[in-house]
Structures are given as structure tokens and as C-alpha cells.
Design a protein around this motif. Structure first.
Motif, PDB file in Angstrom:
ATOM      1  N   GLY A 170      -6.044  47.991   7.304  1.00 64.20           N
ATOM      2  CA  GLY A 170      -5.452  46.677   7.553  1.00 64.20           C
ATOM      3  C   GLY A 170      -4.916  46.583   8.968  1.00 64.20           C
ATOM      4  N   PHE A 171      -3.955  45.693   9.156  1.00 62.79           N
ATOM      5  CA  PHE A 171      -3.376  45.450  10.478  1.00 62.79           C
ATOM      6  C   PHE A 171      -2.053  46.195  10.620  1.00 62.79           C
ATOM      7  CE2 PHE A 171      -6.085  41.816   9.605  1.00 62.79           C
ATOM      8  CZ  PHE A 171      -6.804  41.695  10.785  1.00 62.79           C
ATOM      9  N   GLN A 172      -1.829  46.721  11.794  1.00 64.68           N
ATOM     10  CA  GLN A 172      -0.597  47.433  12.099  1.00 64.68           C
ATOM     11  C   GLN A 172       0.118  46.695  13.232  1.00 64.68           C
ATOM     12  OE1 GLN A 172       0.241  49.957  10.254  1.00 64.68           O
ATOM     13  NE2 GLN A 172      -1.701  50.265   9.193  1.00 64.68           N
ATOM     14  N   ARG A 173       1.343  46.228  12.983  1.00 61.64           N
ATOM     15  CA  ARG A 173       2.148  45.551  13.995  1.00 61.64           C
ATOM     16  C   ARG A 173       3.446  46.328  14.204  1.00 61.64           C
ATOM     17  NH1 ARG A 173       3.191  39.394  13.158  1.00 61.64           N
ATOM     18  NH2 ARG A 173       3.709  39.636  15.369  1.00 61.64           N
ATOM     19  N   PHE A 174       3.791  46.524  15.460  1.00 59.58           N
ATOM     20  CA  PHE A 174       4.991  47.301  15.755  1.00 59.58           C
ATOM     21  C   PHE A 174       5.528  46.876  17.115  1.00 59.58           C
ATOM     22  CE2 PHE A 174       1.140  49.573  16.867  1.00 59.58           C
ATOM     23  CZ  PHE A 174       1.343  49.932  18.195  1.00 59.58           C
ATOM     24  N   HIS A 184      19.220  54.484  26.296  1.00 57.80           N
ATOM     25  CA  HIS A 184      19.026  53.091  26.693  1.00 57.80           C
ATOM     26  C   HIS A 184      17.548  52.747  26.594  1.00 57.80           C
ATOM     27  CE1 HIS A 184      22.654  54.626  28.774  1.00 57.80           C
ATOM     28  NE2 HIS A 184      23.168  53.436  28.473  1.00 57.80           N
ATOM     29  N   TRP A 185      17.248  51.689  25.827  1.00 61.72           N
ATOM     30  CA  TRP A 185      15.865  51.338  25.537  1.00 61.72           C
ATOM     31  C   TRP A 185      15.535  49.954  26.080  1.00 61.72           C
ATOM     32  CZ3 TRP A 185      12.600  54.905  23.461  1.00 61.72           C
ATOM     33  CH2 TRP A 185      13.201  56.047  22.903  1.00 61.72           C
ATOM     34  N   GLN A 186      14.331  49.836  26.616  1.00 61.48           N
ATOM     35  CA  GLN A 186      13.840  48.576  27.169  1.00 61.48           C
ATOM     36  C   GLN A 186      12.613  48.129  26.375  1.00 61.48           C
ATOM     37  OE1 GLN A 186      12.393  48.904  31.162  1.00 61.48           O
ATOM     38  NE2 GLN A 186      11.884  46.742  31.361  1.00 61.48           N
ATOM     39  N   SER A 187      12.577  46.843  26.016  1.00 60.11           N
ATOM     40  CA  SER A 187      11.446  46.333  25.246  1.00 60.11           C
ATOM     41  C   SER A 187      10.198  46.250  26.107  1.00 60.11           C
ATOM     42  CB  SER A 187      11.777  44.948  24.680  1.00 60.11           C
ATOM     43  OG  SER A 187      10.626  44.392  24.047  1.00 60.11           O
ATOM     44  N   TRP A 188       9.092  46.752  25.578  1.00 58.62           N
ATOM     45  CA  TRP A 188       7.785  46.631  26.222  1.00 58.62           C
ATOM     46  C   TRP A 188       6.848  45.753  25.406  1.00 58.62           C
ATOM     47  CZ3 TRP A 188       5.699  51.745  28.836  1.00 58.62           C
ATOM     48  CH2 TRP A 188       6.457  51.992  29.993  1.00 58.62           C
ATOM     49  N   GLY A 189       7.393  44.891  24.585  1.00 57.45           N
ATOM     50  CA  GLY A 189       6.554  43.963  23.825  1.00 57.45           C
ATOM     51  C   GLY A 189       6.132  44.515  22.482  1.00 57.45           C
ATOM     52  N   GLU A 190       5.001  44.018  21.976  1.00 53.99           N
ATOM     53  CA  GLU A 190       4.501  44.401  20.662  1.00 53.99           C
ATOM     54  C   GLU A 190       3.095  44.966  20.760  1.00 53.99           C
ATOM     55  OE1 GLU A 190       4.712  41.148  17.964  1.00 53.99           O
ATOM     56  OE2 GLU A 190       6.865  41.410  17.597  1.00 53.99           O
ATOM     57  N   GLY A 191       2.755  45.768  19.743  1.00 57.43           N
ATOM     58  CA  GLY A 191       1.402  46.300  19.637  1.00 57.43           C
ATOM     59  C   GLY A 191       0.751  45.851  18.351  1.00 57.43           C
ATOM     60  N   GLN A 205      -9.539  48.741  15.877  1.00 52.86           N
ATOM     61  CA  GLN A 205      -8.925  48.458  17.174  1.00 52.86           C
ATOM     62  C   GLN A 205      -7.794  49.455  17.365  1.00 52.86           C
ATOM     63  OE1 GLN A 205      -7.507  44.428  17.747  1.00 52.86           O
ATOM     64  NE2 GLN A 205      -5.926  45.147  19.147  1.00 52.86           N
ATOM     65  N   HIS A 206      -7.919  50.298  18.386  1.00 46.37           N
ATOM     66  CA  HIS A 206      -6.990  51.408  18.589  1.00 46.37           C
ATOM     67  C   HIS A 206      -6.126  51.253  19.841  1.00 46.37           C
ATOM     68  CE1 HIS A 206      -8.763  54.268  15.568  1.00 46.37           C
ATOM     69  NE2 HIS A 206      -9.805  53.469  15.741  1.00 46.37           N
ATOM     70  N   GLU A 207      -6.487  50.373  20.768  1.00 46.32           N
ATOM     71  CA  GLU A 207      -5.838  50.321  22.081  1.00 46.32           C
ATOM     72  C   GLU A 207      -4.776  49.231  22.148  1.00 46.32           C
ATOM     73  OE1 GLU A 207      -9.157  49.876  21.762  1.00 46.32           O
ATOM     74  OE2 GLU A 207      -9.856  51.924  22.131  1.00 46.32           O
ATOM     75  N   VAL A 208      -3.692  49.526  22.872  1.00 42.65           N
ATOM     76  CA  VAL A 208      -2.619  48.566  23.119  1.00 42.65           C
ATOM     77  C   VAL A 208      -2.289  48.620  24.612  1.00 42.65           C
ATOM     78  CG1 VAL A 208      -0.222  47.923  22.647  1.00 42.65           C
ATOM     79  CG2 VAL A 208      -1.664  48.836  20.805  1.00 42.65           C
ATOM     80  N   SER A 209      -2.232  47.465  25.254  1.00 40.65           N
ATOM     81  CA  SER A 209      -1.918  47.416  26.680  1.00 40.65           C
ATOM     82  C   SER A 209      -0.421  47.623  26.905  1.00 40.65           C
ATOM     83  CB  SER A 209      -2.346  46.071  27.278  1.00 40.65           C
ATOM     84  OG  SER A 209      -3.753  45.923  27.218  1.00 40.65           O
ATOM     85  N   LEU A 210      -0.094  48.359  27.956  1.00 44.19           N
ATOM     86  CA  LEU A 210       1.285  48.605  28.356  1.00 44.19           C
ATOM     87  C   LEU A 210       1.532  47.943  29.712  1.00 44.19           C
ATOM     88  CD1 LEU A 210       1.617  52.368  27.330  1.00 44.19           C
ATOM     89  CD2 LEU A 210       2.314  50.337  26.037  1.00 44.19           C
ATOM     90  N   LEU A 218       8.525  56.790  24.610  1.00 38.99           N
ATOM     91  CA  LEU A 218       8.189  55.517  23.976  1.00 38.99           C
ATOM     92  C   LEU A 218       8.587  55.578  22.507  1.00 38.99           C
ATOM     93  CD1 LEU A 218       4.626  54.640  25.376  1.00 38.99           C
ATOM     94  CD2 LEU A 218       6.868  53.936  26.245  1.00 38.99           C
ATOM     95  N   ARG A 219       9.128  54.469  22.025  1.00 37.21           N
ATOM     96  CA  ARG A 219       9.518  54.361  20.611  1.00 37.21           C
ATOM     97  C   ARG A 219       8.718  53.231  19.978  1.00 37.21           C
ATOM     98  NH1 ARG A 219      15.840  53.865  19.341  1.00 37.21           N
ATOM     99  NH2 ARG A 219      15.570  51.754  20.177  1.00 37.21           N
ATOM    100  N   LEU A 220       7.980  53.574  18.910  1.00 41.65           N
ATOM    101  CA  LEU A 220       7.170  52.598  18.181  1.00 41.65           C
ATOM    102  C   LEU A 220       7.818  52.354  16.832  1.00 41.65           C
ATOM    103  CD1 LEU A 220       3.640  54.223  18.845  1.00 41.65           C
ATOM    104  CD2 LEU A 220       5.016  52.793  20.383  1.00 41.65           C
ATOM    105  N   LEU A 221       8.247  51.113  16.580  1.00 40.08           N
ATOM    106  CA  LEU A 221       8.922  50.757  15.332  1.00 40.08           C
ATOM    107  C   LEU A 221       8.097  49.712  14.595  1.00 40.08           C
ATOM    108  CD1 LEU A 221      12.629  50.501  16.579  1.00 40.08           C
ATOM    109  CD2 LEU A 221      11.521  52.421  15.401  1.00 40.08           C
ATOM    110  N   TRP A 222       7.642  50.062  13.379  1.00 44.26           N
ATOM    111  CA  TRP A 222       6.823  49.144  12.594  1.00 44.26           C
ATOM    112  C   TRP A 222       7.675  47.988  12.059  1.00 44.26           C
ATOM    113  CZ3 TRP A 222       4.226  52.759  14.629  1.00 44.26           C
ATOM    114  CH2 TRP A 222       2.833  52.755  14.582  1.00 44.26           C
ATOM    115  N   ASP A 223       7.071  46.801  11.985  1.00 45.43           N
ATOM    116  CA  ASP A 223       7.811  45.595  11.614  1.00 45.43           C
ATOM    117  C   ASP A 223       8.379  45.672  10.203  1.00 45.43           C
ATOM    118  OD1 ASP A 223       7.113  44.718  14.070  1.00 45.43           O
ATOM    119  OD2 ASP A 223       5.809  43.087  13.406  1.00 45.43           O
ATOM    120  N   THR A 224       7.606  46.213   9.278  1.00 44.34           N
ATOM    121  CA  THR A 224       8.034  46.288   7.886  1.00 44.34           C
ATOM    122  C   THR A 224       8.362  47.731   7.527  1.00 44.34           C
ATOM    123  OG1 THR A 224       6.547  44.458   7.359  1.00 44.34           O
ATOM    124  CG2 THR A 224       7.401  45.725   5.511  1.00 44.34           C
TER     125      THR A 224
END
Length: 458
Positions: A170-174, A184-191, A205-210, A218-224
């Protein structure tokens, strides 16, 4: 006889002088030789100024490599200049690095934005261990995301590439956050990632632009909560020097001659690096192949394939409508859609394309204001290397140069046409050489006549 020979040599010398004079006259370009001119405003300290060419200006050029770009001062004198057209696709500028990843656990009912963890690192900052800050009993913990260790990479980060176990499709959003100190953390958007089984085929689809910035972690936090998959691979693509940004076009209308195929004609041959396809209908899903070519006499060449979608999840649209291209020179694009996903409709969607920005640096000489001129299919390239234009050139010095802007800062100014420049026969040049040829023939005939004339009786 000697006098006659002198007349012959005099005629030849006059012909050569006329030829050289004509070539020098031709070489002295003027603003009127270019079909398009726009005023420039300068600010900051000169005498060098850098200008990021708007896409509208680039499209006014008659030569794909921008050989017909010029800058003139107020009295029409050309200015020395250099062009920077660095591509983001240069392989020698990119490095792909495998990085370590650590799970971020929290209690299943936690409401905090990010889980509280204890981190152990060695002296150079490399992560050794990541654990929840409080003990969690078995069955109460939930995998919220992942912490990536990029401390060994000393260059701007451009792309994130992930792989995960096939049990979670399925789809992965984070969300993506960056830090240098883990405090101290700075937002780099969503993947957004995807893995689907579609008509007995796997679509992934495996790639995410930075954003092209440096960070140690880097910290990746899933939406759900509890939706984070188990990672099996994490890679970061870094670049030694940041490329110029992308500049986007207005939306182009396309055409469709058969179901599932859409074509677009670009204004001219361009090195396209990304496209964005309009997905107007909600819940659209389209595996696609994008092809390109320079003109209709050539076969289509595949450029990329991927999955385009616009889906509604939890009341929000999840959209993936862009495809990355290798920067190949094309003027026609074709999108082939797998109709088993429902297609994109009978009418071709609009398309936007992006090319790498071009930076022009010129050495201001003489009185201002200065003007940018483009649009001549026959002139030769006149740009210099940056290291020649700026004797002590360095990337740091380039950033301190004065700035120039088109029309006082307009990003898409109206192009002002001057004398039209023909892209066919150069009649001015043709007529000039015809006059010269007739002159040389006349002189040759006169000399021949003098040589044949019998000497006078004495």
C-alpha cells in the motif's frame, strides 16, 4: 609591365581589405541583431553581476544551448559574460551511501508528536543504540518510525531511498525531520512511498526528494501509529555541490489520438528534468511510461516509468503527480497509461515541465542600464569560462557578487520583440558577400584587361 602588375596587386589588396572589413563589420554584434530584449536592474557590489535567467527568457533563445544570449550596455556595447548550466544529473557529483537505521518505539496510546528515546553515540557522533526513554511492556509498544544516522555524510542530502518488508503493501506516508544534535529538529516536509500489486504486476515507489541541505540525523515518523513498516534498506544520495534550482513552465495542453496515449509539444528543444501531470479526478491511479524525442522524424525513447495517483485517505488527498527525467534534450513528450487502472480520461491532461535554472554572470563595462538580448539562430557562442571572467573565481566569491534581475524583478516578464531575426537564409550576409564577389570579379577583369593590352609604342 611592372606598372600593370602593380595594378593587379593593388586590386587584389583592395579585395582582401574589403573582405576583412566586411567580416569585422559582421562580427560587431548590436542589440538589433537579436529578436528579444529585456531591461536588467542591478543591485549590490559590481563590477560582476549574476542573473538567474527566467524560463520565459530561456524560451526566447533560438539556440538550445543558449549560444545567442548577450548582454549590452546603454550604448549597445556587448559585455563579457559566462553561463552556468550545471545539471543535477551529473554522476560524478552524486554519492549513494547506505546508512544505519534505528526503530523508534512508543506506547500504542501515546499522543506526543515524537517518541521519547534514549540515544547512545560514540565520540564522532555515530549512533550506537536507540531505546525508549521509559520501559514498555511487551504488547504495549508501537513502532512509530525510524531514526537514520547520516553523520558520516559531509555533503548536502538530495534523495532518500527506502525498502521495506513485503508484508506491508500500500501507501506509506511519513514526516521527515532533520537534526545535528538529536535535540533540535527541523521539518523537511513529507515522504510518500508505495508498493502495490496491480494486474499481476508490482508497482513500487521507493524514492523521496530531500531539500538539498546537510544534516547528521533524519527522523521518519509515520502518520498513523503502528503503520510504520519494517525497513530492510536505507540509502541517502548526497551531492558535493548543490545544482541550480528547477524552474517550472506554465501548464501545456496536450493531445490524444488513441486511448491511453497523450502527447505534448514543448516550445523548443529543452533538457527537461521533471514533469508534473494534472490529476483532476479524485481516486485516480495510473501506472505510466514517459517517452520523449527531439522531433517527429525520430523514434520515441523511454525516459522513465512510475505510478501517478491522487487518492483520498482519511479525508485528505494523497498525490503523486511528478516524474523525474534524465535531463535529455527533447521537444515532444508522450505518456502511455495502463488503462487497467482506470486511465486519465479521453482528454489529455495538462502538463508542466521543469528545466534546470541557468545562471548568467556578466562584467559590467560602460554606462547602464544594461539589457539582456536573445533570439538569433546564426550567431556563435560568446560566453567565457567563469574562471576566465573572474580571475580569482571560487564558489564562495560567486555568492558575493552583485545581483541582476529581469525587468526589475519580474520572474516572467513580457518579452519585447525588436527587429525580427530570420531563422532561414541570412539575406544580409548573402547580399554582403555577393557585393564583395562582384567587386573582386570586376577588379580581376580590369587587371586581366590591363595585362592583355599591348604596350604603347615609344
Amino acid at each position: 609591365m611592372s606598372q600593370k602588375l602593380n595594378l593587379v596587386w593593388l586590386g587584389i589588396a583592395m579585395g582582401l581589405a574589403l573582405t576583412v572589413s566586411a567580416q569585422e563589420t559582421r562580427a560587431q554584434e548590436t542589440p538589433a541583431d537579436f529578436a528579444t530584449q529585456v531591461p536588467l536592474a542591478v543591485s549590490g557590489e559590481g563590477p560582476w553581476y549574476r542573473l538567474e535567467l527566467p524560463l520565459a527568457a530561456q524560451l526566447s533563445a533560438r539556440q538550445a544551448d543558449l549560444s545567442d544570449v548577450r548582454v549590452f550596455n546603454a550604448v549597445g556595447a556587448p559585455q563579457a559574460y559566462a553561463l552556468s548550466q550545471a545539471s543535477a544529473q551529473a554522476d560524478d557529483n552524486r554519492t549513494l551511501t547506505d546508512v544505519k537505521w534505528f526503530p523508534l518505539y512508543d506506547s500504542a496510546d501515546a499522543t506526543e508528536h515524537a517518541p521519547n528515546v534514549r540515544v547512545q553515540a560514540n565520540a564522532n557522533g555515530t549512533l550506537v543504540q536507540v531505546q525508549p526513554s521509559t520501559e514498555l511492556e511487551v504488547g504495549e509498544e508501537a513502532l512509530r518510525g525510524w531514526l537514520l544516522d547520516a553523520s558520516a555524510i559531509k555533503a548536502p542530502l538530495q534523495q532518500l531511498i527506502l525498502d521495506w518488508t513485503s508484508e506491508r503493501d500500500g501507501f506509506q506516508r511519513f514526516s521527515i525531520e532533520a537534526s545535528d544534535d538529536l535535540q533540535h529538529w527541523q521539518s523537511w516536509g513529507e515522504g510518500q512511498l508505495a508498493r502495490l500489486t496491480f494486474a499481476d504486476e508490482r508497482v513500487e515507489q521507493h524514492e523521496v526528494s530531500l531539500p538539498g541541505q546537510s544534516a547528521r540525523y533524519l527522523r521518519l515518523l509515520w502518520d498513523t501509529p503502528q503503520s510504520a513498516p519494517t525497513l530492510t534498506s536505507a540509502q541517502l544520495q548526497s551531492v558535493r555541490s548543490l545544482p541550480l534550482p528547477l524552474v517550472w513552465s506554465h501548464a501545456l495542453d496536450g493531445s490524444s489520438v488513441k486511448a491511453g496515449e497523450y502527447t505534448w509539444q514543448l516550445p523548443r528543444v529543452l533538457n527537461v528534468e521533471r514533469v508534473q501531470v494534472e490529476l483532476s479526478q479524485p481516486n485516480s491511479l495510473a501506472p505510466v511510461i514517459l517517452s520523449g524525442r527531439r522531433d517527429s522524424s525520430l523514434p520515441w525513447q523511454p525516459l522513465n516509468n512510475g505510478l501517478l495517483y491522487r487518492l483520498t485517505q482519511s479525508g485528505e488527498d494523497v498525490v503523486q503527480n511528478q516524474l523525474q527525467l534524465p535531463g535529455q534534450a527533447v521537444q515532444q513528450l508522450k505518456l502511455t497509461v495502463d488503462e487497467r487502472g482506470g486511465g486519465l480520461g479521453a482528454q489529455a491532461p495538462t502538463l508542466k515541465f521543469a528545466v534546470r535554472a541557468t545562471q548568467l554572470v556578466f562584467l559590467a563595462r560602460g554606462p547602464g542600464p544594461f539589457r539582456l538580448a536573445l533570439g538569433n539562430a546564426t550567431v556563435k557562442a560568446a560566453s567565457l569560462p567563469l574562471s576566465t571572467l573572474i580571475p580569482d573565481y571560487s564558489a564562495a566569491k560567486l555568492a558575493t557578487l552583485g545581483q541582476a534581475s529581469v525587468d526589475g524583478g519580474a520572474s516572467e516578464p513580457p518579452m519585447v520583440s525588436t527587429v525580427p531575426v530570420s531563422e532561414g537564409i541570412d539575406w544580409k550576409k548573402f547580399g554582403l558577400w555577393a557585393v564583395l564577389l562582384l567587386g573582386v570579379l570586376f577588379l580581376a577583369a580590369m587587371a586581366f584587361s590591363l595585362l592583355r593590352k599591348p604596350p604603347a609604342n615609344t
